[in-house]
Each structure stands twice: as C-alpha cells, then as structure tokens.
Motif scaffolding. Structure first.
Motif, PDB file in Angstrom:
ATOM      1  N   LYS A  47       0.823  -1.217   0.000  1.00 38.76           N
ATOM      2  CA  LYS A  47       0.000   0.000   0.000  1.00 38.76           C
ATOM      3  C   LYS A  47       0.856   1.267   0.000  1.00 38.76           C
ATOM      4  O   LYS A  47       0.704   2.140  -0.866  1.00 38.76           O
ATOM      5  CB  LYS A  47      -0.920   0.037   1.229  1.00 38.76           C
ATOM      6  N   SER A  48       1.744   1.369   0.991  1.00 39.20           N
ATOM      7  CA  SER A  48       2.550   2.584   1.128  1.00 39.20           C
ATOM      8  C   SER A  48       3.542   2.739  -0.018  1.00 39.20           C
ATOM      9  O   SER A  48       3.823   3.866  -0.458  1.00 39.20           O
ATOM     10  CB  SER A  48       3.299   2.582   2.469  1.00 39.20           C
ATOM     11  N   VAL A  49       4.063   1.624  -0.519  1.00 39.70           N
ATOM     12  CA  VAL A  49       4.983   1.689  -1.671  1.00 39.70           C
ATOM     13  C   VAL A  49       4.258   2.254  -2.883  1.00 39.70           C
ATOM     14  O   VAL A  49       4.813   3.052  -3.648  1.00 39.70           O
ATOM     15  CB  VAL A  49       5.577   0.297  -1.978  1.00 39.70           C
ATOM     16  N   ILE A  96      -0.225  12.932   3.407  1.00 42.60           N
ATOM     17  CA  ILE A  96      -0.183  12.930   4.865  1.00 42.60           C
ATOM     18  C   ILE A  96       0.444  11.612   5.289  1.00 42.60           C
ATOM     19  O   ILE A  96      -0.088  10.545   4.990  1.00 42.60           O
ATOM     20  CB  ILE A  96      -1.594  13.040   5.474  1.00 42.60           C
ATOM     21  N   PHE A  97       1.570  11.691   5.968  1.00 38.19           N
ATOM     22  CA  PHE A  97       2.298  10.480   6.338  1.00 38.19           C
ATOM     23  C   PHE A  97       1.743   9.887   7.630  1.00 38.19           C
ATOM     24  O   PHE A  97       1.054  10.547   8.411  1.00 38.19           O
ATOM     25  CB  PHE A  97       3.792  10.781   6.476  1.00 38.19           C
ATOM     26  N   GLN A  98       2.102   8.618   7.868  1.00 34.44           N
ATOM     27  CA  GLN A  98       1.500   7.841   8.949  1.00 34.44           C
ATOM     28  C   GLN A  98       1.851   8.379  10.329  1.00 34.44           C
ATOM     29  O   GLN A  98       0.995   8.485  11.183  1.00 34.44           O
ATOM     30  CB  GLN A  98       1.933   6.377   8.834  1.00 34.44           C
ATOM     31  N   GLU A  99       3.103   8.691  10.564  1.00 34.19           N
ATOM     32  CA  GLU A  99       3.544   9.083  11.906  1.00 34.19           C
ATOM     33  C   GLU A  99       3.935  10.554  11.905  1.00 34.19           C
ATOM     34  O   GLU A  99       5.005  10.913  11.430  1.00 34.19           O
ATOM     35  CB  GLU A  99       4.731   8.209  12.328  1.00 34.19           C
ATOM     36  N   PRO A 100       3.067  11.434  12.437  1.00 36.88           N
ATOM     37  CA  PRO A 100       3.343  12.871  12.356  1.00 36.88           C
ATOM     38  C   PRO A 100       4.596  13.295  13.104  1.00 36.88           C
ATOM     39  O   PRO A 100       5.270  14.230  12.696  1.00 36.88           O
ATOM     40  CB  PRO A 100       2.084  13.510  12.964  1.00 36.88           C
ATOM     41  N   ILE A 178      -3.101  12.181  -0.735  1.00 36.96           N
ATOM     42  CA  ILE A 178      -2.812  10.794  -0.378  1.00 36.96           C
ATOM     43  C   ILE A 178      -2.651  10.730   1.137  1.00 36.96           C
ATOM     44  O   ILE A 178      -1.835  11.450   1.710  1.00 36.96           O
ATOM     45  CB  ILE A 178      -1.543  10.288  -1.082  1.00 36.96           C
ATOM     46  N   CYS A 179      -3.448   9.882   1.776  1.00 43.14           N
ATOM     47  CA  CYS A 179      -3.447   9.774   3.241  1.00 43.14           C
ATOM     48  C   CYS A 179      -2.952   8.386   3.628  1.00 43.14           C
ATOM     49  O   CYS A 179      -3.654   7.395   3.402  1.00 43.14           O
ATOM     50  CB  CYS A 179      -4.850   9.988   3.800  1.00 43.14           C
ATOM     51  N   ASP A 180      -1.760   8.298   4.212  1.00 42.38           N
ATOM     52  CA  ASP A 180      -1.170   7.006   4.565  1.00 42.38           C
ATOM     53  C   ASP A 180      -1.385   6.728   6.050  1.00 42.38           C
ATOM     54  O   ASP A 180      -0.658   7.241   6.894  1.00 42.38           O
ATOM     55  CB  ASP A 180       0.329   6.997   4.223  1.00 42.38           C
ATOM     56  N   GLU A 181      -2.398   5.935   6.360  1.00 41.75           N
ATOM     57  CA  GLU A 181      -2.733   5.578   7.757  1.00 41.75           C
ATOM     58  C   GLU A 181      -2.821   6.826   8.645  1.00 41.75           C
ATOM     59  O   GLU A 181      -2.187   6.894   9.705  1.00 41.75           O
ATOM     60  CB  GLU A 181      -1.680   4.611   8.322  1.00 41.75           C
ATOM     61  N   PRO A 182      -3.596   7.854   8.255  1.00 43.40           N
ATOM     62  CA  PRO A 182      -3.578   9.110   9.018  1.00 43.40           C
ATOM     63  C   PRO A 182      -4.243   9.034  10.380  1.00 43.40           C
ATOM     64  O   PRO A 182      -4.090   9.940  11.189  1.00 43.40           O
ATOM     65  CB  PRO A 182      -4.351  10.075   8.099  1.00 43.40           C
ATOM     66  N   LEU A 210      -6.797   9.403  -1.953  1.00 43.04           N
ATOM     67  CA  LEU A 210      -6.399   8.001  -1.853  1.00 43.04           C
ATOM     68  C   LEU A 210      -6.110   7.748  -0.383  1.00 43.04           C
ATOM     69  O   LEU A 210      -5.149   8.276   0.169  1.00 43.04           O
ATOM     70  CB  LEU A 210      -5.158   7.730  -2.705  1.00 43.04           C
ATOM     71  N   PHE A 211      -6.977   6.963   0.272  1.00 35.30           N
ATOM     72  CA  PHE A 211      -6.919   6.781   1.718  1.00 35.30           C
ATOM     73  C   PHE A 211      -6.421   5.380   2.033  1.00 35.30           C
ATOM     74  O   PHE A 211      -7.100   4.386   1.754  1.00 35.30           O
ATOM     75  CB  PHE A 211      -8.307   7.006   2.329  1.00 35.30           C
ATOM     76  N   ILE A 212      -5.216   5.292   2.624  1.00 35.45           N
ATOM     77  CA  ILE A 212      -4.562   4.009   2.897  1.00 35.45           C
ATOM     78  C   ILE A 212      -4.764   3.639   4.365  1.00 35.45           C
ATOM     79  O   ILE A 212      -4.479   4.439   5.260  1.00 35.45           O
ATOM     80  CB  ILE A 212      -3.060   4.100   2.592  1.00 35.45           C
ATOM     81  N   THR A 213      -5.238   2.434   4.616  1.00 35.64           N
ATOM     82  CA  THR A 213      -5.424   1.976   5.990  1.00 35.64           C
ATOM     83  C   THR A 213      -5.579   0.462   6.026  1.00 35.64           C
ATOM     84  O   THR A 213      -5.856  -0.164   5.005  1.00 35.64           O
ATOM     85  CB  THR A 213      -6.659   2.641   6.639  1.00 35.64           C
TER      86      THR A 213
END
Length: 575
Positions: A47-49, A96-100, A178-182, A210-213
């Motif tokens: 997903k993140s790749v 938006i990355f996973q770990e702010p 693109i939202c990566d595990e936000p 694109l919402f990744i989770t």
C-alpha cells in the motif's frame, strides 16, 4: 467525472542481498476528482509503496519502478523529470504520512513548517505565508491558532500533530491528497474529528483522495470505492458497499471478519487464516466455524478471589514555574482511583489520550511511584515494599508495552532477550534449561524455536509483539498489564494476538489489565471495563453493560465515535 489519477499495470521492485523483490505487482486503479478511494491490506501488502511511487519518492537505490504508468491529469509521472515532480509534489499532489512526529521537524515551530510549503510552492512572502499558516491551523480545528503556530511539535498532542500534517498537506489546495494511515493509533474521538475534518476539506477543495489503511471500519466511513492489496497484488476492487456486502476474495472476507464487533462478544475472533491457505487458495468455511458464541460473564468467587485491590491511588506530577523552577501546582494524572480485580479475569481500561490509563498501569507495578494510596496484590501492599522486596515481586507481575520495537533491545538476539529475565529471577536451574524454556515460549506464542538467534528488526510488528508476550511469560507471572499492546497492529494480526492472550489466560490462569483506546478490542477481551477521564474512573461495570447500557455522557461520546463499519452509501439509503 474525470479521473485525476490513473495507475496502470504498476510494478515496483527492490534490490536486496537475496535478489530482486517485487513490492507492487501489476496493479491498476483510478482516483476520480472529488472521490475517495480506500486502499486496504496488511503491512507488507504494498500500500505505502504504491503511494510513494505516485509521489515519486521511491528510494533509488534500492527501489525502482520496473513497469507501468502513473498518469496524473494525463501526464505520466513515471517518465517525468525531477524538476517537474518537485512542482507537482506538495502543490498538486500532497501526502499525509503515517507518523506525524517523525514527519515534522522537531527544531522548527509548526507555523514555520507550514509557511515553508507556501513560500516554496506559492511564492508568498514570509508575512503572507505566516498569516496563511495561522489561518490553516484554524481551519483544521486547533484552538488559539496564533499561539499554536508558535509551538514546537513536542508541545502538541498526537491528534494536534496529525492536524498540523493535514494543514501542511492542504496548504496549496492540492487536487489529489494521499493519506497514509492518518488515523492509526489515534483515540476514537480524535479519529472521528480528523475524518470529519478531511470530509469537510475534500468538499471545500473538491480533492480526490487516496486513503490508505488496514482498518476497514474507517474505510466504510470514508471511501467511495475500495482497492484490496495482498502480498503486492491487487486481489479485489469494487464499490465500498459491494465490498462490505458481497466480498468475493477470501482475503477480503478474512479482513472483514477480523474486526471485533460492539454488538457481539465472541469467544474467539476469526482471522485471515480461517478463510485462506498460506498459498492464497480459499478455505471453505463451514457454518460451525463462523458461529461466534458470546462469552458469558460468570464469576466463581471461590475459584476467582480478588487478586488486586487498589485503594484511593493517586499519581500527581509537579508543575514547575518561575525563575527558580519551584513547584507551583500539580498535574493529577491519576486521582483517587479505587477498584478490585478477581484472579483470572480481565479489566479493560479505556479513555482518551491523557486520561491516565498508562500512568495507572505503571503505578500498579511501581514503575511509577504513587503519590498516595495503596495497591494490595494477593494480600501484599506493593506500595510499602522496599527495592529488594519489590524485585522479588517482579516475577509475579509483568507488563507488555505499547511499542514492541522500542521495548526490545536491538543489540540483543531474541534468545538473549528471553533468557535475561529468567536469569535475573533465577528461573530454571541452568542455561540449558532456560534455553529449552525459551524455545517452548517461542512455540507457545506462535513463533519458531529456530528464530531465537534473530534480532528484533528481523521480525514484523506482530511477531515483535509476540516476542514481548513471550518475555513477559518467561518469569511465570500471574498478573500482566497489557498497555496498548495491539493498537498499531493490522486487524488480522491483532485478532491473532488477542486470541493468543485469551488462550494463555485460560492455560495459565493469568489476570490482565488491558489498556486501549480501541473500545471494540476492549469489549472483546474484557470481563469488566473501567472508563477513565481526567485521572478518574467515571464508570466501571461488566463489559456488556458498559457497551449496551452506558450511564455516563463521556462513555456515550466514546462509543458514538467508534467507526460503525457500515458504508456511507448504505447509511444514506436508510435515511
């Protein structure tokens, strides 16, 4: 409606010492303007790749796009020069990355970090950029934006840092977000606020998203269509409604079944392995296997006497002020808490970040010194023990920490990690016996004995959490505090770990305090639940009563914030 993003037959490879590894294998999907596409799957699915490939951020070496196209408004980003990507990245496409905390620069104020984006991409002056940054901080719902802009990242809560990341992402009014595990590891109330904020911003700026989770409950709340990835492959894509009401691939069915439900409290959770073999082939699930028998709260007072009794426990931290740093006040992290816990039972602790859950858990084990009150464990007042006496208690009471990676020594092998507490507490007559126990523990938590020589970084997140469980069991404890021990795990791995904890409890008669912000998980594993707010218990009852008949407004608000796992199209159809 036109497609903003069109991914065609994308392949991403990485060079490794063992050869070329394919992380993304021939996947295709589109993101229309104003629509949200959910990209779901477990860690390592690709997903993140995929998201990094769209942003042009695949690290090369060792990674590279080996095939396919990524069309953004008709332009192939794969073939574009870096100068063009720098203009697009952050301006037209934002992420938006996973770990702010790791994405924000700790040495710059958050207002300056937002302003930097505006100066770079919009050509604003410093004054214009600062004023716009303050306005954006206000838009994302952070109170007192002028003062908040002057704060450093460490001065903000997890939810506020995530909002700052959103402010940075929307600063240039991108066409694609693109939202990566936000929302991973956020409290349910903060998660709900963040999701509502993103809905509002999408509507305002007409963004594609694109919402990744890995959380399908969140996907149901936010996505129009869903793309499911498994081991670098796209295995299913459909509308959100069709995925939830008629999933076809066994992996998708497994993901949907892993999540604990609030209206049922089964004996065990189903996992992906109940629906598919290791090679990906489908398992025909019989009716008996899918029946989820609810647990019954049945206490035998002779078999389950009180093991833990907490009386008026408080933990206060001094607040320093003035030139000389004198104590001017106290922060009451835990304030006059009392409860009892029976042997072999599980008490769930729920509440928002900062409510005092973790502080209470650590104070029970004297990892933090209580300010006042008593902790009576099996008739022994833990708060009155000296250091030598306390060391003798350590083998009886253990803790599983939230982040398995930071709680495992990266310089020690797993074997050394398991042997160390055994040696310290004189478990086993010699090293040979301890090694045999370490092998047994690995097998007991679902790992292999021949993995003892490996280091923590060689394991996945779920495997590292199992190692932490094995380490806690190494000294034959009776009572374990589980502090957010499954919060950041994929839903399928989470289900496996929760089932494991229940199996171990039944086999060894363990007593748990289970701390979590995930109320669905707490409902599944707990016999009783305590709801904490501002350092105090606001409600304590049997798990079913808390979830079906909550008494306090705070508890009702927490329950209302939980993603329902029902696609929004179905909710709109019922309205």
């Amino acid at each position: 409606m036109s497609d903003l993003l069109e991914v065609k037959n994308l392949c991403v490879d990485f060079n490794t010492p063992e050869g070329v590894v394919r992380a993304v294998n021939d996947i295709s999907f589109t993101v229309p303007q104003g629509k949200t596409i959910g990209l779901v799957g477990e860690s390592g699915s690709g997903k993140s790749v995929t998201a990094l490939a769209v942003m042009g951020l695949i690290p090369n070496p060792p990674g590279f796009i080996s095939g396919g196209e990524i069309l953004f408004e008709g332009t192939d980003l794969v073939k574009s020069q870096e100068d063009y990507m720098r203009k697009v990245r952050g301006n037209d496409i934002a992420m938006i990355f996973q770990e702010p905390m790791t994405s924000l620069n700790p040495v710059f104020r958050v207002g300056d970090q937002i302003a930097e984006v505006l100066i770079l991409h919009m050509g604003m002056t410093k004054k214009q950029a600062w004023d716009r940054a303050v306005d954006l901080i206000n838009q994302v719902g952070i109170p007192d934006p002028s003062r908040s802009a002057l704060k450093y990242p460490h001065e903000m809560s997890g939810g506020q840092k995530q909002r700052i990341m959103i402010a940075m992402a929307i600063a240039c009014e991108p066409k694609l977000l693109i939202c990566d595990e936000p929302t991973t590891a956020l409290d349910v109330t903060i998660q709900q606020q963040v999701l509502e904020l993103m809905f509002d911003l999408q509507d305002k700026y007409k963004m594609g998203m694109l919402f990744i989770t890995h959380d399908l409950g969140v996907i149901a709340d936010i996505a129009d269509d869903v793309v499911v990835m498994y081991r670098s492959n796209l295995v299913e894509q459909n509308t959100c409604e069709n995925i939830f009401t008629g999933a076809k691939h066994p992996y998708t069915k497994g993901l949907l079944s892993c999540r604990p439900a609030l209206d049922r409290n089964p004996e065990r959770l189903l996992t992906v392995s109940d629906f598919m073999e290791e090679d990906g082939s489908e398992i025909v699930v019989d009716d008996e296997k899918t029946i989820k028998v609810d647990k019954v709260y049945n206490v035998d007072e002779e078999k389950n006497p009180y093991l833990l009794e907490v009386n008026n426990l408080s933990v206060h931290f001094p607040i320093k002020g003035g030139i000389f740093g004198r104590t001017v006040d106290h922060f009451k992290a835990v304030d006059d808490v009392s409860f009892k816990l029976r042997k072999g039972m599980t008490l769930g602790l729920v509440g928002e970040s900062g409510c005092g859950k973790t502080t209470l858990g650590r104070a029970l084990l004297r990892l933090l010194e209580p300010t006042s009150g008593q902790v009576i464990y099996d008739g022994i007042d833990i708060t009155a023990l000296d250091k030598k006496e306390l060391k003798g208690m350590r083998s009886r009471v253990q803790i599983i920490f939230q982040d398995p990676y930071s709680s495992l020594n990266p310089r020690m092998t797993v074997g050394e990690i398991l042997l160390e507490p055994m040696k310290l507490h004189s478990i086993g007559k010699d090293k040979i016996e301890r090694i045999e126990k370490a092998k047994w523990l690995m097998e007991k938590v679902g790992l292999k004995a021949d993995q003892l020589a490996r280091y923590p970084h060689e394991f996945s997140g779920g495997q590292r959490q199992r190692i932490c469980i094995a380490r806690a069991l190494a000294v034959n404890p009776e009572f374990i505090v589980c502090d957010e021990s499954v919060s950041a795990l994929d839903v399928s791995v989470q289900a496996q770990v929760l089932n494991l904890l229940l199996d171990l409890q039944e086999e060894f008669g363990l007593t748990y305090i289970f701390i979590s912000h995930d109320l669905s998980v707490v409902n599944f594993i707990s016999d009783e639940v305590a709801v904490m707010n501002a350092g105090q218990f606001v409600e304590l009852d049997q798990a079913n009563n808390i979830y079906l008949k909550p008494k306090e407004d705070y508890t009702k608000r927490l329950l209302a914030a939980i993603p329902k796992g029902i696609p929004k199209s179905l909710i709109e159809g019922q309205a």
